[in-house]
Design a protein around this motif. Structure first.
Motif, PDB file in Angstrom:
ATOM      1  N   ARG A  64      17.488 119.223  80.469  1.00 28.19           N
ATOM      2  CA  ARG A  64      16.108 119.354  80.061  1.00 28.19           C
ATOM      3  C   ARG A  64      15.192 118.483  80.748  1.00 28.19           C
ATOM      4  O   ARG A  64      14.079 118.329  80.330  1.00 28.19           O
ATOM      5  CB  ARG A  64      16.316 118.801  78.465  1.00 28.19           C
ATOM      6  N   GLY A  65      15.796 117.706  81.745  1.00 26.96           N
ATOM      7  CA  GLY A  65      14.908 116.779  82.470  1.00 26.96           C
ATOM      8  C   GLY A  65      14.729 115.494  81.969  1.00 26.96           C
ATOM      9  O   GLY A  65      14.087 114.515  82.342  1.00 26.96           O
ATOM     10  N   ARG A  66      15.335 115.170  80.778  1.00 27.42           N
ATOM     11  CA  ARG A  66      15.418 113.848  80.487  1.00 27.42           C
ATOM     12  C   ARG A  66      16.071 112.987  81.183  1.00 27.42           C
ATOM     13  O   ARG A  66      17.300 113.263  81.671  1.00 27.42           O
ATOM     14  CB  ARG A  66      16.214 113.815  78.869  1.00 27.42           C
ATOM     15  N   ARG A  67      15.528 111.725  81.497  1.00 30.46           N
ATOM     16  CA  ARG A  67      16.117 110.897  82.323  1.00 30.46           C
ATOM     17  C   ARG A  67      16.653 109.569  81.786  1.00 30.46           C
ATOM     18  O   ARG A  67      16.011 109.160  80.702  1.00 30.46           O
ATOM     19  CB  ARG A  67      15.140 110.357  83.461  1.00 30.46           C
ATOM     20  N   LEU A  68      17.504 108.920  82.254  1.00 31.46           N
ATOM     21  CA  LEU A  68      18.089 107.586  81.878  1.00 31.46           C
ATOM     22  C   LEU A  68      17.900 106.669  82.858  1.00 31.46           C
ATOM     23  O   LEU A  68      18.237 106.589  83.824  1.00 31.46           O
ATOM     24  CB  LEU A  68      19.494 107.608  81.459  1.00 31.46           C
ATOM     25  N   GLY A  69      16.689 105.765  82.565  1.00 32.42           N
ATOM     26  CA  GLY A  69      16.650 104.519  83.298  1.00 32.42           C
ATOM     27  C   GLY A  69      17.161 103.173  82.780  1.00 32.42           C
ATOM     28  O   GLY A  69      18.199 103.373  82.438  1.00 32.42           O
ATOM     29  N   ARG A  70      16.597 102.276  83.350  1.00 30.16           N
ATOM     30  CA  ARG A  70      17.582 100.892  83.155  1.00 30.16           C
ATOM     31  C   ARG A  70      17.265 100.185  81.774  1.00 30.16           C
ATOM     32  O   ARG A  70      17.707  98.980  81.731  1.00 30.16           O
ATOM     33  CB  ARG A  70      17.248 100.127  84.319  1.00 30.16           C
ATOM     34  N   GLY A  71      16.250 100.755  81.016  1.00 28.81           N
ATOM     35  CA  GLY A  71      15.768 100.376  79.890  1.00 28.81           C
ATOM     36  C   GLY A  71      14.550  99.526  79.598  1.00 28.81           C
ATOM     37  O   GLY A  71      14.208  99.146  78.510  1.00 28.81           O
ATOM     38  N   GLY A  72      13.773  99.461  80.783  1.00 28.15           N
ATOM     39  CA  GLY A  72      12.674  98.705  80.604  1.00 28.15           C
ATOM     40  C   GLY A  72      11.628  99.484  80.003  1.00 28.15           C
ATOM     41  O   GLY A  72      10.455  98.987  79.459  1.00 28.15           O
ATOM     42  N   GLY A  73      11.490 100.792  80.073  1.00 29.16           N
ATOM     43  CA  GLY A  73      10.418 101.683  79.576  1.00 29.16           C
ATOM     44  C   GLY A  73       9.234 101.553  80.835  1.00 29.16           C
ATOM     45  O   GLY A  73       8.258 102.333  80.556  1.00 29.16           O
ATOM     46  N   SER A  74       9.559 101.154  81.815  1.00 30.32           N
ATOM     47  CA  SER A  74       8.199 101.017  82.777  1.00 30.32           C
ATOM     48  C   SER A  74       7.763 102.364  83.354  1.00 30.32           C
ATOM     49  O   SER A  74       6.730 102.910  83.117  1.00 30.32           O
ATOM     50  CB  SER A  74       8.632 100.297  84.129  1.00 30.32           C
ATOM     51  N   TYR A  75       8.940 103.290  83.664  1.00 34.35           N
ATOM     52  CA  TYR A  75       8.312 104.676  84.050  1.00 34.35           C
ATOM     53  C   TYR A  75       8.061 105.725  83.021  1.00 34.35           C
ATOM     54  O   TYR A  75       7.563 106.463  83.271  1.00 34.35           O
ATOM     55  CB  TYR A  75       9.644 105.251  84.906  1.00 34.35           C
ATOM     56  N   ASP A  76       8.456 105.316  81.786  1.00 34.71           N
ATOM     57  CA  ASP A  76       8.463 106.326  80.626  1.00 34.71           C
ATOM     58  C   ASP A  76       6.651 106.191  80.607  1.00 34.71           C
ATOM     59  O   ASP A  76       6.047 107.151  80.291  1.00 34.71           O
ATOM     60  CB  ASP A  76       9.185 105.944  79.385  1.00 34.71           C
ATOM     61  N   ARG A  77       6.173 104.835  80.715  1.00 35.55           N
ATOM     62  CA  ARG A  77       4.790 104.580  80.514  1.00 35.55           C
ATOM     63  C   ARG A  77       4.260 105.106  81.629  1.00 35.55           C
ATOM     64  O   ARG A  77       3.041 105.706  81.342  1.00 35.55           O
ATOM     65  CB  ARG A  77       4.522 103.018  80.437  1.00 35.55           C
ATOM     66  N   ALA A  78       4.458 105.035  82.790  1.00 35.31           N
ATOM     67  CA  ALA A  78       3.933 105.592  84.038  1.00 35.31           C
ATOM     68  C   ALA A  78       4.038 107.269  83.942  1.00 35.31           C
ATOM     69  O   ALA A  78       2.886 107.782  84.397  1.00 35.31           O
ATOM     70  CB  ALA A  78       4.719 105.268  85.414  1.00 35.31           C
ATOM     71  N   LEU A  79       4.805 107.823  83.674  1.00 37.47           N
ATOM     72  CA  LEU A  79       5.137 109.090  83.524  1.00 37.47           C
ATOM     73  C   LEU A  79       3.956 109.895  82.284  1.00 37.47           C
ATOM     74  O   LEU A  79       3.563 110.972  82.476  1.00 37.47           O
ATOM     75  CB  LEU A  79       6.523 109.577  83.250  1.00 37.47           C
ATOM     76  N   ALA A  80       3.921 109.287  81.275  1.00 41.54           N
ATOM     77  CA  ALA A  80       2.910 109.500  80.687  1.00 41.54           C
ATOM     78  C   ALA A  80       1.478 109.773  81.150  1.00 41.54           C
ATOM     79  O   ALA A  80       0.761 110.594  80.522  1.00 41.54           O
ATOM     80  CB  ALA A  80       2.638 108.669  79.303  1.00 41.54           C
ATOM     81  N   ARG A  81       1.317 109.027  82.314  1.00 44.01           N
ATOM     82  CA  ARG A  81      -0.049 109.224  82.800  1.00 44.01           C
ATOM     83  C   ARG A  81      -0.021 110.246  83.971  1.00 44.01           C
ATOM     84  O   ARG A  81      -1.319 110.581  84.706  1.00 44.01           O
ATOM     85  CB  ARG A  81      -0.446 107.790  83.506  1.00 44.01           C
ATOM     86  N   VAL A  82       1.018 110.882  84.080  1.00 42.20           N
ATOM     87  CA  VAL A  82       1.207 111.953  85.532  1.00 42.20           C
ATOM     88  C   VAL A  82       0.712 113.121  84.887  1.00 42.20           C
ATOM     89  O   VAL A  82       0.833 113.623  83.702  1.00 42.20           O
ATOM     90  CB  VAL A  82       2.793 111.904  85.778  1.00 42.20           C
ATOM     91  N   PRO A  83      -0.113 113.671  85.796  1.00 41.69           N
ATOM     92  CA  PRO A  83      -0.886 115.067  85.139  1.00 41.69           C
ATOM     93  C   PRO A  83       0.439 116.193  85.213  1.00 41.69           C
ATOM     94  O   PRO A  83       1.409 116.057  85.831  1.00 41.69           O
ATOM     95  CB  PRO A  83      -1.880 115.385  86.197  1.00 41.69           C
ATOM     96  N   GLY A  84       0.217 117.195  84.335  1.00 44.67           N
ATOM     97  CA  GLY A  84       1.077 118.157  84.247  1.00 44.67           C
ATOM     98  C   GLY A  84       1.292 118.962  85.736  1.00 44.67           C
ATOM     99  O   GLY A  84       2.291 119.692  85.764  1.00 44.67           O
TER     100      GLY A  84
END
Length: 225
Positions: free
Chosen positions: A144-164
């Motif tokens: 489904r495209g769900r990623r598992l990072g290292r747990g800091g949440g940095s890229y989840d915040r950044a990806l929220a700003r990425v245009p579709g």
């Protein structure tokens, strides 16, 4: 069975255990296996960059056993059009990501958590909104495209700003594209992965098992189909 109110904690524990397992398997890779995987991942990403010709893209400097190799930014920059920008992340104290332009390996400095960052001017957290191609690290990604990072949440915040309209792609080792991963509401999906053996693959927006993809168990291990 756990109470509904305990489900979030169960998910967090499952994520933690999965990270431990995935990191152990990455550390077990031999230097030769890492180098071979890095070369194949780089070749696929270079082909993607040359095909898309983005005016702005983001990437990062892989460390340790992360796929792609420490020279990934330089390899990607060499594939970009002459007037294009390659941005690398700069970790903020609140674990969010700022961005700065990559200008070469001599313009990188050691930063927290073992990462290397560019020394150029900070462009702000919103700089990622102008990217057409976003290369994102992860320990694993599911169908489904769900990623598992290292747990800091940095890229989840950044990806929220990425245009579709931007393509988000994760370099992985073989076996790290899995059937399903534990997820929380703040987790942001990605659109594609690159693996050494299978190359570039876009991801489905729904469940299902693709040929050659191993399901992921709750213990964080993969098994053959």
């Amino acid at each position: 069975m756990p109470e509904f109110s305990d489900e979030a904690e169960v998910t967090r524990v499952t994520k933690r255990d999965t990270r431990v397992d995935l990191l152990a398997r990455r550390r077990a890779l031999t230097p030769a296996a890492r180098a071979e995987a890095a070369g194949r991942v780089q070749a696929e990403l270079v082909a993607l960059v040359r095909r898309l010709r983005p005016r702005r893209m983001t990437a990062y400097v892989p460390v340790g056993s992360e796929p792609g190799g420490a020279d990934l930014p330089e390899v990607l920059r060499s594939a970009l059009p002459p007037d294009a920008e390659l941005l690398l992340p700069v970790l903020r104290p609140d674990l969010d990501l700022d961005w700065a332009a990559y200008s070469g390996p001599d313009a990188l400095v050691a930063a927290g958590r073992g990462i290397r960052e560019p020394i150029g001017p900070r462009l702000g957290m919103a700089a990622v909104t102008g990217a057409e191609l976003v290369v994102v690290p992860a320990l694993a990604v599911d169908l489904r495209g769900r990623r598992l990072g290292r747990g800091g949440g940095s890229y989840d915040r950044a990806l929220a700003r990425v245009p579709g309209t931007a393509l988000t792609v994760v370099p992985l080792h073989d076996g790290e594209l899995v059937e399903a991963l534990p997820a929380e509401p703040h987790d942001r999906p990605v659109r594609a992965v690159v693996t050494p053996t299978d190359g570039m693959r876009t991801l489905d927006d729904g469940p299902g098992t693709a040929h050659g993809v191993a399901p992921h168990t709750s213990a964080g291990r993969t098994r053959a189909e």
